[in-house]
Design an enzyme around this catalytic site. Sequence first.
Site, PDB file in Angstrom:
ATOM      1  N   GLU A  80       0.845  -1.186   0.000  1.00 42.37           N
ATOM      2  CA  GLU A  80       0.000   0.000   0.000  1.00 42.37           C
ATOM      3  C   GLU A  80       0.890   1.249   0.000  1.00 42.37           C
ATOM      4  OE1 GLU A  80      -1.851   1.434   3.596  1.00 42.37           O
ATOM      5  OE2 GLU A  80       0.267   1.899   3.655  1.00 42.37           O
ATOM      6  N   CYS A 112      -3.281  -4.518   4.101  1.00 46.82           N
ATOM      7  CA  CYS A 112      -2.225  -5.431   4.558  1.00 46.82           C
ATOM      8  C   CYS A 112      -2.289  -6.810   3.911  1.00 46.82           C
ATOM      9  CB  CYS A 112      -2.292  -5.589   6.073  1.00 46.82           C
ATOM     10  SG  CYS A 112      -2.057  -4.035   6.944  1.00 46.82           S
ATOM     11  N   HIS A 234      -2.129 -12.415  10.340  1.00 51.40           N
ATOM     12  CA  HIS A 234      -1.710 -11.026  10.160  1.00 51.40           C
ATOM     13  C   HIS A 234      -1.519 -10.384  11.535  1.00 51.40           C
ATOM     14  CE1 HIS A 234      -1.249  -6.974   8.983  1.00 51.40           C
ATOM     15  NE2 HIS A 234      -2.409  -6.587   9.452  1.00 51.40           N
TER      16      HIS A 234
END
Lengths: 348, 132
Positions: A80, A112, A234
Site C-alpha cells: 500500500e 495489509c 496477520h
Amino acid sequence: MVGIIGYGTQIPRYRIKVKEIAKVWGADAEALSKGLNLYEKSVPAPDEDTATLSVGAAKNALARSGIDPKLIGAVYVGSESHPYAVKPTGTIVSEALGICPHVHTADLEFACKAGTEGMFIALHLVKTGVMECALAIGADTSQGAPGDALEYSASAGAAAFLMGTKNIVAELVDTQCYMTDTPDFWRRENAHYPEHGGRFTGKPAYQKHVFGAVEAILEKTGMKPKDFDYLIFHQPNGKFPVQAAKQLGFTEAQYRYGLLTPTLGNTYSGSSPMGLAATLDEAGPDQLILLVSYGSGAGSDAFVFRTTKHLLTNRDLAPRVRKQLNEHLQYLEYGEYAKFRGKILKPE
Amino acid sequence: MNVPRHWRETPERYRMEAAKCRKCGKISFPARLICPECKNKVFDKINLSGKGKLLTYTIIRTAPEGFVDIAPYAVGIVEMKEGVRVMGQITDCDLLSLKTGDKLISRFRRINEEGKTGLIMYAYKFVPDVGI
Ligand SMILES: [Zn+2]
C-alpha cells in the site's frame, strides 16, 4: 505438486521504540506497549522504499532457490506504499533482478493483504501450468499520521516467495478466501495518511475475516487447529493475532516463531508473509503450516503448506528473519525518525 | 542526472551488469565496446556479485544539490570480488568506524529523485557486509 521453492526477507536496520514516540505525544508508553504487545518498530532509511525492500527480499528468495531469474514468468508486488501512484513497482523490481523482458507483472493493493494476494495468484499460475516459476512479494514502508495510534506500529519490511514445482520447500495443500466490503481503513488519492473507521477496527474487521477464513479452510481440508505445527496470522499489533489464535483453539507453541510484530511493528503487506518466512526458518520437514492474512476493506486469504526435507538445506542460503530483526540495529530519536519519514516541512 | 541517461544505464545501475571478454576473460564495469586488455569486441554479460572490500573513501559533509538532506555520507572505491573497482556511496554504516579493508556488499537503493513529482532514480550503494 506446487509450492514455495525459495523465500527471503529484508528489514531496514533502523528502529524506533514505542516509548520514544509516546514521549513526544504525552502518551502512556507502558500502557501502550502492554496493551498492544508492541515495543519497537522498523524504520526505512531515507533511500529505502517498497521497491528497494522488494528487491532485497527477492534476491534472498532467489539465492535460496538457486534458479535462473529468467525462469520467472510473473512478478507480483503487493503493497500500500508503492513508490509511484502511476508507474509499476513490478517493472523496477523485475529489471533489478534480471527477469525482464518475458515476464508478467502487476502491482497489487489490498491494505495489509496485498502480499498474500500475490502469493495466491503466483501459486495458482504455477499450479495450472501457465508458467514454471512465479515470484510474489509483500512489502511496505507504511506511515501512520503523527500522534495517531497507527504511528506506533506502521513499519517497513518485505518478504518474497518464489513459487515453483521443483525442489519445493513448502508444498501448497490448500487455499481459502473470506471477503466482504467493510469500512475499517482507507486512504484516498493524494491523502498522505490513512484514516480508520475507529469502531470498525477489531471485531467486525480483523476478527470476523480471520475467523471466517480459518473456519472455512478447516472445514474444506477437514483439519483441526491441533493438526497444525505452526500458525501465522496477520499482525497489526502483537495483541490481535494472539487473541484470535487463543479463541480459535491454537497455542503459543504454534504461533511463537511467526509472531514478529512486538519488535518489528506492522509491515502491512509484508506482515503475515514475513511471519511465514520466520516460521520456515525454524520448521522441520513434513510439518503443517497455516497462514492467514488480513487486509482492511476487508478480507483474509488462508493457506495451508506442508514443509519438505528440502527446507533444511535451502534455508541456510540466505539470512534468517530473526537475524535481520535482531542484529546490527540502530535506534533513532523522534527527530531523526521524523526526518527519515519526511514528516518535517521544509521550504521548497 | 537526466531521465534518458538514467534509463540507458539501467543494466549497470540496477543489477551491476558487466561485460566479460570472451577472449581474455577481463571484466569491464561499466561494459565497454572494446576490451582494454586484448581489443576483442565479443563479450558475455555477467552481473557482479556485489561483494567487495573498501579500498578508499571520503566523507562528504558539504553535499551537492539533491544530496544535502543525507549529508554527511561516505563515498568510496570498492574492489569487487571479480577484480573490478567501483565507486559508490556507502550507507547504513557508522561513519566514524568505517575503514579501508571493510567487507561491503551492494544494495539496491534510491539514489536521487527529480523533485517530489519527478522520476525516482535507483542504483547500487554499498553497506557493511554483516550477513543480513
Ligand atoms: Zn579481452
